[in-house]
Structures are given as structure tokens and as C-alpha cells.
Design a protein around this motif. Structure first.
Motif, PDB file in Angstrom:
ATOM      1  N   ASP A 284      40.125 -21.512  -0.467  1.00 34.62           N
ATOM      2  CA  ASP A 284      38.480 -21.503  -0.645  1.00 34.62           C
ATOM      3  C   ASP A 284      38.110 -20.227   0.199  1.00 34.62           C
ATOM      4  O   ASP A 284      37.916 -20.321   1.409  1.00 34.62           O
ATOM      5  N   HIS A 285      38.071 -18.983  -0.247  1.00 37.72           N
ATOM      6  CA  HIS A 285      37.783 -17.689   0.354  1.00 37.72           C
ATOM      7  C   HIS A 285      36.439 -17.569   1.030  1.00 37.72           C
ATOM      8  O   HIS A 285      35.429 -17.464   0.081  1.00 37.72           O
ATOM      9  N   ARG A 286      36.175 -17.400   2.217  1.00 34.03           N
ATOM     10  CA  ARG A 286      34.873 -17.291   2.758  1.00 34.03           C
ATOM     11  C   ARG A 286      34.672 -15.861   3.613  1.00 34.03           C
ATOM     12  O   ARG A 286      33.816 -15.802   4.452  1.00 34.03           O
ATOM     13  N   GLU A 297      44.180 -12.883  -6.266  1.00 32.83           N
ATOM     14  CA  GLU A 297      45.718 -13.026  -6.372  1.00 32.83           C
ATOM     15  C   GLU A 297      45.938 -14.463  -5.454  1.00 32.83           C
ATOM     16  O   GLU A 297      47.073 -14.803  -5.813  1.00 32.83           O
ATOM     17  N   GLY A 298      45.206 -14.629  -4.560  1.00 29.73           N
ATOM     18  CA  GLY A 298      45.509 -15.899  -3.772  1.00 29.73           C
ATOM     19  C   GLY A 298      46.915 -15.739  -2.892  1.00 29.73           C
ATOM     20  O   GLY A 298      47.562 -16.716  -2.586  1.00 29.73           O
ATOM     21  N   ARG A 299      47.126 -14.700  -2.269  1.00 28.01           N
ATOM     22  CA  ARG A 299      48.388 -14.387  -1.594  1.00 28.01           C
ATOM     23  C   ARG A 299      48.026 -14.496   0.084  1.00 28.01           C
ATOM     24  O   ARG A 299      49.007 -14.349   0.739  1.00 28.01           O
ATOM     25  N   LEU A 300      46.655 -14.480   0.331  1.00 26.79           N
ATOM     26  CA  LEU A 300      46.332 -14.050   1.852  1.00 26.79           C
ATOM     27  C   LEU A 300      45.271 -15.035   1.910  1.00 26.79           C
ATOM     28  O   LEU A 300      44.272 -15.381   1.120  1.00 26.79           O
ATOM     29  N   SER A 306      38.200 -19.435   5.931  1.00 29.06           N
ATOM     30  CA  SER A 306      38.361 -19.781   4.828  1.00 29.06           C
ATOM     31  C   SER A 306      39.013 -21.299   4.643  1.00 29.06           C
ATOM     32  O   SER A 306      39.634 -21.716   5.875  1.00 29.06           O
ATOM     33  N   ARG A 307      38.889 -22.005   3.664  1.00 27.25           N
ATOM     34  CA  ARG A 307      39.481 -23.311   3.582  1.00 27.25           C
ATOM     35  C   ARG A 307      40.293 -23.448   2.328  1.00 27.25           C
ATOM     36  O   ARG A 307      40.759 -22.633   1.898  1.00 27.25           O
ATOM     37  N   ALA A 308      40.295 -24.747   2.047  1.00 27.39           N
ATOM     38  CA  ALA A 308      41.082 -24.964   0.724  1.00 27.39           C
ATOM     39  C   ALA A 308      40.500 -25.768  -0.140  1.00 27.39           C
ATOM     40  O   ALA A 308      39.553 -26.556   0.009  1.00 27.39           O
ATOM     41  N   ARG A 309      40.633 -25.263  -1.451  1.00 26.99           N
ATOM     42  CA  ARG A 309      40.223 -26.096  -2.616  1.00 26.99           C
ATOM     43  C   ARG A 309      41.175 -27.217  -3.309  1.00 26.99           C
ATOM     44  O   ARG A 309      40.709 -28.230  -3.990  1.00 26.99           O
ATOM     45  N   SER A 310      42.236 -26.986  -2.801  1.00 30.64           N
ATOM     46  CA  SER A 310      43.600 -28.074  -3.011  1.00 30.64           C
ATOM     47  C   SER A 310      43.651 -29.039  -1.870  1.00 30.64           C
ATOM     48  O   SER A 310      43.071 -28.522  -0.700  1.00 30.64           O
TER      49      SER A 310
END
Length: 317
Positions: A284-286, A297-300, A306-310
């Protein structure tokens, strides 16, 4: 004295500015002088409580050439993760503290023809170190401070708002500043800087863009403050360790709470120092560093905000 990149200091003065604001003055532990700080600089203050350690970023409110002491102004907030409460309730004159060397991610644009500074509440702090620099350069600038009506006099006291170009606006609950009136019809080459609540900074940026301002003329400073979210677990691939991240805790704080020295600088998602490689999970990009393509891309992941959606994340760390 500088040890392992830290400045050894002690608390020389604590001044109550209002029921929720205090100014803290630090001096070098062994005498001498601190490093010169750039305008808009912040320091990381390491606070060691009985059960945990905080590393919080605070803007220096002292002029850049002030080396015999540094000062910060901190608001005690009800939903603090503990740092502001520790400073207000536990820190005393004479206590030892560790400071990072000052760093600035919010510099003054040297080629700007005019500067408009827009602050909300405690977001005023980086601009207190701007003012002597702008004055020494003979630069054209305006400063607009927005705050609750009952804090107008407090901020006027900090600013000496009789000076030309300084405006303190009391804004009641539910009221919105007329930002378009501040930003319209400005001379070519004007830059705007904003620091404060996320909503104010977003509104300044959106208003400026809507009026045709170019992105390079819009600057913002953030020290986090994002709300938490659902708890999740992070696993460190290199060691196999799994760490729980609480609902009101940042990923960086969870790592530090387990004694892990993770990279960081601004703690507000603005510098990119804390970026770590992401192996698995949905972030969860913030942050304000990664591009939209990099986020997709979700590589960084920026661990400071930032947190997690999973339910889990796996980091290559």
C-alpha cells in the motif's frame, strides 16, 4: 561530539509556547558547535524510553548559521505514536539526546524570483529557518500561516508577524483557505512551498497546478502523519525473521522495535533512503518518491510510510 554519525547533545531549555506546543533547545554535550544546517533542515531525534526507542524527524527552527544550539518546536498530539508524548511529558532539562546531522530535503529554490510559503499549524517550522536566509538575500517572499483561531497569537509570537509579507490566518473548523487568491496573478518565476496537514498540502498543489504552475515550482515537505491500517506481518528473506506490524505502527517502527537497523532519513516518504526491495506481497504505497510505474511494479516499498494490502510482505533484507 559526533559518534557513529550521531551528534551527542543535551537539553538546555524547554519553553512552553501553548498548551500543546513546546520549544526544545539542544546544545552539544561536550561543548563546541554543531554542524551548519541548510535552510529547511531537519534532524532525527533519538528518544530512549524504558520500553522502546523512537527516532523522529523534526525541523530545525534555528537559523542555518546558529551552531551553538539547535531548536525544535513540537506539538503534543493526542494520537501520537509516543514520540511527542515522550518529549512533552518525560524529557527534562539536562537530559542527554542523540541527534542526526542536519539534512534538508526541502531547499530554497535558488533561481526563484519570488517565494510563497504556505504552512498549516506546526508545518510552519521549516519556514522559520527559511526567513533569515530569504531576508539576507533580499528575496521577495510571502508567508501565510493557517492555524486554529485560538493559536493565532502563538504563531504571531513565533513569526513576529508585523514584518512585511507575514500573514497569520485563523481558520475555523470546516473553513477552507482561499488558496487561489494567494497563488493567482503571481510573477513569472514564483515558487510555492507548503508544509502542514496532508489535506492542505494536496490543496496547495492541486490549486497551483490548476492555475498553470509548473511542477518544478511546487515544493512540499512531509514528515508522515499518515493514518495506520490493518495489521500485517513482514518477513525478512535473508534471516527468515517474521515481524508483526501493528495497526498504528509503521513498518519502519516495527523493524526498529525488533532491534533491526533499517535505513531512514526523512521518515515522511519523501527521500527514498528507506526504500527496500519487495519480494512478495501487495504494498500500500503512501510515499512521494516512487513513480506511478514503480508503484505498479511493486518491487520497492518505502518502509517509513507505506503498508501492506496483503496479510504478509516479504522483504529482501
Amino acid at each position: 561530539m559526533i559518534l557513529d554519525g550521531k551528534l551527542s547533545a543535551r537539553v538546555a531549555e524547554i519553553e512552553r509556547l501553548s498548551p500543546t506546543l513546546k520549544r526544545f533547545r539542544f546544545v552539544p554535550e561536550k561543548g563546541g558547535a554543531f554542524p551548519t544546517s541548510p535552510p529547511g533542515a531537519h534532524v532525527l531525534v533519538t528518544l530512549r524510553g524504558p520500553d522502546r526507542v523512537w527516532q523522529n524527524a523534526y525541523s530545525l527552527v534555528t537559523p542555518p548559521d546558529q551552531r551553538d544550539h539547535y531548536a525544535i518546536v513540537v506539538r503534543r498530539v493526542p494520537d501520537s505514536r509516543g514520540g511527542s508524548h515522550f518529549l512533552h511529558d518525560r524529557l527534562e532539562i539536562g537530559d542527554a539526546v542523540e541527534l542526526s546531522a542536519p539534512a534538508s530535503l526541502f531547499p530554497i529554490a535558488s533561481l526563484a524570483r519570488k517565494h510563497i510559503l504556505i504552512a498549516g499549524g506546526i508545518g510552519l517550522t521549516p519556514f522559520l529557518s527559511y526567513r533569515p536566509v530569504l531576508a539576507s538575500r533580499g528575496a521577495a517572499y510571502e508567508l501565510h500561516q493557517f492555524c486554529a483561531p485560538d493559536e493565532v497569537e502563538t504563531f504571531r509570537g513565533l513569526l513576529g508577524s508585523d514584518a512585511a509579507g507575514i500573514h497569520v490566518h485563523g481558520v475555523g473548523r470546516g473553513e477552507r483557505p482561499d488558496l487561489a487568491a494567494l497563488l493567482a496573478d503571481q510573477p513569472l518565476g514564483t515558487h510555492v512551498y507548503t508544509c502542514g496537514p496532508q489535506g492542505l498540502m494536496d490543496a496547495v498543489e492541486e490549486t497551483a497546478r490548476g492555475l498553470g504552475w509548473t511542477p518544478h515550482a511546487i515544493h512540499r515537505e512531509s514528515f508522515g502523519g499518515d493514518k495506520g491500517g490493518e495489521p500485517f506481518t513482514v518477513t525478512l528473506a535473508r534471516s527468515g525473521r517474521s515481524i508483526a506490524v501493528g495497526a498504528s505502527q509503521t513498518l519502519l517502527e516495527a523493524l526498529e522495535g525488533e532491534g533491526i537497523e533499517a535505513p531512514c532519513l526523512c521518515r515522511g516518504g519523501a527521500c527514498g533512503v528507506c526504500l527496500l526491495p519487495l519480494v512478495e506481497g501487495i504494498p500500500d504505497h503512501r510515499d512521494h518518491v516512487l513513480s506511478d510505474a514503480e508503484k505498479a511494479e511493486g518491487r520497492l516499498i518505502a518502509t517509513c510510510v507505506s503498508r501492506a494490502r496483503s496479510e504478509t510482505l516479504v522483504l529482501d533484507f
